[in-house]
Design a protein around this motif. Structure first.
Motif, PDB file in Angstrom:
ATOM      1  N   GLN A 103       9.785   1.611   9.863  1.00 35.78           N
ATOM      2  CA  GLN A 103      10.460   2.415   8.812  1.00 35.78           C
ATOM      3  C   GLN A 103      11.652   3.155   7.833  1.00 35.78           C
ATOM      4  N   GLN A 104      10.625   1.583   7.120  1.00 35.83           N
ATOM      5  CA  GLN A 104      10.506   1.903   5.968  1.00 35.83           C
ATOM      6  C   GLN A 104       9.847   3.328   5.441  1.00 35.83           C
ATOM      7  N   ASN A 105       8.014   2.153   6.148  1.00 33.68           N
ATOM      8  CA  ASN A 105       7.823   3.547   5.668  1.00 33.68           C
ATOM      9  C   ASN A 105       6.403   3.225   4.393  1.00 33.68           C
ATOM     10  N   THR A 106       6.479   1.751   3.468  1.00 35.92           N
ATOM     11  CA  THR A 106       6.155   1.683   3.095  1.00 35.92           C
ATOM     12  C   THR A 106       4.297   0.695   2.956  1.00 35.92           C
ATOM     13  N   HIS A 111       2.552  -4.023   6.268  1.00 34.11           N
ATOM     14  CA  HIS A 111       2.398  -5.054   5.508  1.00 34.11           C
ATOM     15  C   HIS A 111       2.482  -6.791   5.704  1.00 34.11           C
ATOM     16  N   ALA A 112       3.748  -6.671   5.702  1.00 32.97           N
ATOM     17  CA  ALA A 112       4.810  -7.045   5.911  1.00 32.97           C
ATOM     18  C   ALA A 112       5.212  -8.158   7.961  1.00 32.97           C
ATOM     19  N   VAL A 113       4.877  -6.450   8.669  1.00 34.90           N
ATOM     20  CA  VAL A 113       5.678  -6.379   9.989  1.00 34.90           C
ATOM     21  C   VAL A 113       4.260  -6.970   9.937  1.00 34.90           C
ATOM     22  N   LEU A 114       3.022  -6.890   9.631  1.00 35.49           N
ATOM     23  CA  LEU A 114       1.639  -6.920  10.198  1.00 35.49           C
ATOM     24  C   LEU A 114       1.066  -8.461   9.984  1.00 35.49           C
ATOM     25  N   ILE A 115       1.344  -9.276   8.804  1.00 38.49           N
ATOM     26  CA  ILE A 115       1.061 -10.965   8.502  1.00 38.49           C
ATOM     27  C   ILE A 115       2.396 -11.798   9.646  1.00 38.49           C
ATOM     28  N   MET A 116       3.801 -11.320   9.493  1.00 39.71           N
ATOM     29  CA  MET A 116       4.332 -11.480  10.637  1.00 39.71           C
ATOM     30  C   MET A 116       3.644 -11.636  12.020  1.00 39.71           C
ATOM     31  N   MET A 117       3.051 -10.164  12.500  1.00 37.96           N
ATOM     32  CA  MET A 117       2.754 -10.322  13.630  1.00 37.96           C
ATOM     33  C   MET A 117       1.521 -11.486  13.961  1.00 37.96           C
ATOM     34  N   ALA A 118       1.178 -11.710  12.951  1.00 37.29           N
ATOM     35  CA  ALA A 118      -0.434 -12.740  13.080  1.00 37.29           C
ATOM     36  C   ALA A 118       0.728 -13.899  13.443  1.00 37.29           C
ATOM     37  N   VAL A 119       1.959 -14.235  12.544  1.00 34.72           N
ATOM     38  CA  VAL A 119       2.521 -15.706  12.731  1.00 34.72           C
ATOM     39  C   VAL A 119       2.984 -15.846  14.203  1.00 34.72           C
ATOM     40  N   ILE A 120       3.273 -15.006  14.631  1.00 33.26           N
ATOM     41  CA  ILE A 120       4.289 -15.190  16.157  1.00 33.26           C
ATOM     42  C   ILE A 120       3.168 -15.024  17.262  1.00 33.26           C
ATOM     43  N   ALA A 121       1.868 -14.326  16.988  1.00 35.45           N
ATOM     44  CA  ALA A 121       0.923 -13.836  18.062  1.00 35.45           C
ATOM     45  C   ALA A 121       0.982 -15.172  19.212  1.00 35.45           C
ATOM     46  N   LEU A 140      -3.166   0.738  12.207  1.00 33.64           N
ATOM     47  CA  LEU A 140      -3.081   0.415  11.527  1.00 33.64           C
ATOM     48  C   LEU A 140      -3.835  -0.223  10.471  1.00 33.64           C
ATOM     49  N   LEU A 141      -5.818   0.191  11.340  1.00 30.05           N
ATOM     50  CA  LEU A 141      -6.374  -0.163  10.428  1.00 30.05           C
ATOM     51  C   LEU A 141      -7.377   0.472   9.756  1.00 30.05           C
ATOM     52  N   ALA A 142      -6.849   2.287   9.825  1.00 27.29           N
ATOM     53  CA  ALA A 142      -7.173   2.777   9.103  1.00 27.29           C
ATOM     54  C   ALA A 142      -6.383   3.667   8.652  1.00 27.29           C
ATOM     55  N   HIS A 143      -5.497   2.360   7.720  1.00 27.45           N
ATOM     56  CA  HIS A 143      -4.240   2.848   6.830  1.00 27.45           C
ATOM     57  C   HIS A 143      -5.092   3.109   5.847  1.00 27.45           C
ATOM     58  N   PRO A 144      -4.345   4.081   4.208  1.00 28.61           N
ATOM     59  CA  PRO A 144      -4.251   4.174   3.574  1.00 28.61           C
ATOM     60  C   PRO A 144      -5.049   3.139   2.132  1.00 28.61           C
ATOM     61  N   ASN A 145      -4.156   2.253   2.275  1.00 29.51           N
ATOM     62  CA  ASN A 145      -3.954   0.742   1.756  1.00 29.51           C
ATOM     63  C   ASN A 145      -4.715   0.276   1.958  1.00 29.51           C
ATOM     64  N   MET A 146      -5.716  -0.353   1.140  1.00 29.17           N
ATOM     65  CA  MET A 146      -6.226  -1.829   1.646  1.00 29.17           C
ATOM     66  C   MET A 146      -5.870  -3.013   1.677  1.00 29.17           C
ATOM     67  N   ARG A 147      -4.768  -3.038   1.479  1.00 24.91           N
ATOM     68  CA  ARG A 147      -3.781  -4.810   2.085  1.00 24.91           C
ATOM     69  C   ARG A 147      -3.672  -3.977   3.030  1.00 24.91           C
ATOM     70  N   VAL A 148      -3.163  -3.401   3.693  1.00 25.37           N
ATOM     71  CA  VAL A 148      -2.827  -2.934   5.289  1.00 25.37           C
ATOM     72  C   VAL A 148      -4.020  -2.928   5.802  1.00 25.37           C
ATOM     73  N   ASP A 185     -15.839   0.899   4.996  1.00 30.73           N
ATOM     74  CA  ASP A 185     -14.877   1.222   3.939  1.00 30.73           C
ATOM     75  C   ASP A 185     -15.388   0.595   2.401  1.00 30.73           C
ATOM     76  N   PRO A 186     -14.769   1.753   1.403  1.00 31.32           N
ATOM     77  CA  PRO A 186     -14.919   1.503   0.423  1.00 31.32           C
ATOM     78  C   PRO A 186     -14.989   0.332  -0.466  1.00 31.32           C
ATOM     79  N   VAL A 187     -14.057  -0.229   0.366  1.00 32.42           N
ATOM     80  CA  VAL A 187     -13.578  -1.168  -0.316  1.00 32.42           C
ATOM     81  C   VAL A 187     -14.478  -2.435   0.567  1.00 32.42           C
TER      82      VAL A 187
END
Length: 189
Positions: A103-106, A111-121, A140-148, A185-187
């Motif tokens: 809900q913070q929408n940043t 990114h934090a949710v994705l990395i934690m989901m990977a931990v708990i998978a 989220l694979l098409a998110h504008p931020n490359m780290r996400v 992806d350009p990156v």
């Protein structure tokens, strides 16, 4: 960093004459919730320098002086908590944090949710939860931020490995389409 290490290490403590790791941690009201909240908060401690992050990926030796950052401590801590206290106690505390962070929408919270989901998978047993988490990750694979995007691919790979009996077959079409888009992806990470 050290304080979180200490708090997490308490999850292994036993009270004399009581059975099982994590008993002490479970016997202190609110303790486990606060440690989970700290892990989630530490996962937000991201440097906003995207070029520096990309360069760090190129050079694995470019780590801070102790070889780990707050995000790594938090991820390892969450995994350690689950192993010592049990997924049945920790996961119900993690999921509300995911909702609040999304809900913070940043990009940092996503990114934090994705990395934690990977931990708990590996600990999520409810197939409908696994499928919903994978669906959200694919979006989220098409998110504008490359780290996400990078975290999304890592999370998806973890779910594919931990739930190899269902995830690859169930999501093959969506993942292949996302992969084709990802190749453009350009990156190059």
């Amino acid at each position: 960093r050290m304080a979180l290490h200490v708090l997490i290490s308490m999850s292994k403590a036993k009270i004399p004459k009581k059975q099982g790791k994590g008993f002490m941690c479970l016997s202190i009201p609110g303790y486990l919730q606060e440690v989970v909240n700290l892990c989630c908060k530490f996962c937000l401690a991201l440097d906003t320098d995207l070029e520096g992050w990309a360069a760090q990926l190129e050079d694995d030796e470019d780590e801070d002086e102790e070889g780990e950052d707050l995000v790594d401590v938090a991820k390892e801590g969450l995994d350690y908590l689950i192993k010592n206290v049990g997924a049945e106690h920790v996961l119900p505390l993690v999921f509300p944090n995911f909702m609040a962070m999304m809900q913070q929408n940043t990009w940092q919270s996503t990114h934090a949710v994705l990395i934690m989901m990977a931990v708990i998978a590996e600990y999520v047993e409810d197939q409908s939860q696994v499928e919903e988490m994978v669906r959200q990750t694919i979006k989220l694979l098409a998110h504008p931020n490359m780290r996400v995007r990078y975290a999304g691919w890592g999370c998806l790979a973890q779910f594919g490995e931990d739930h190899a009996e269902t995830v690859p077959e169930t999501f093959a079409n969506e993942v292949c389409q996302a992969f084709i888009i990802g190749l453009e992806d350009p990156v190059h990470k």
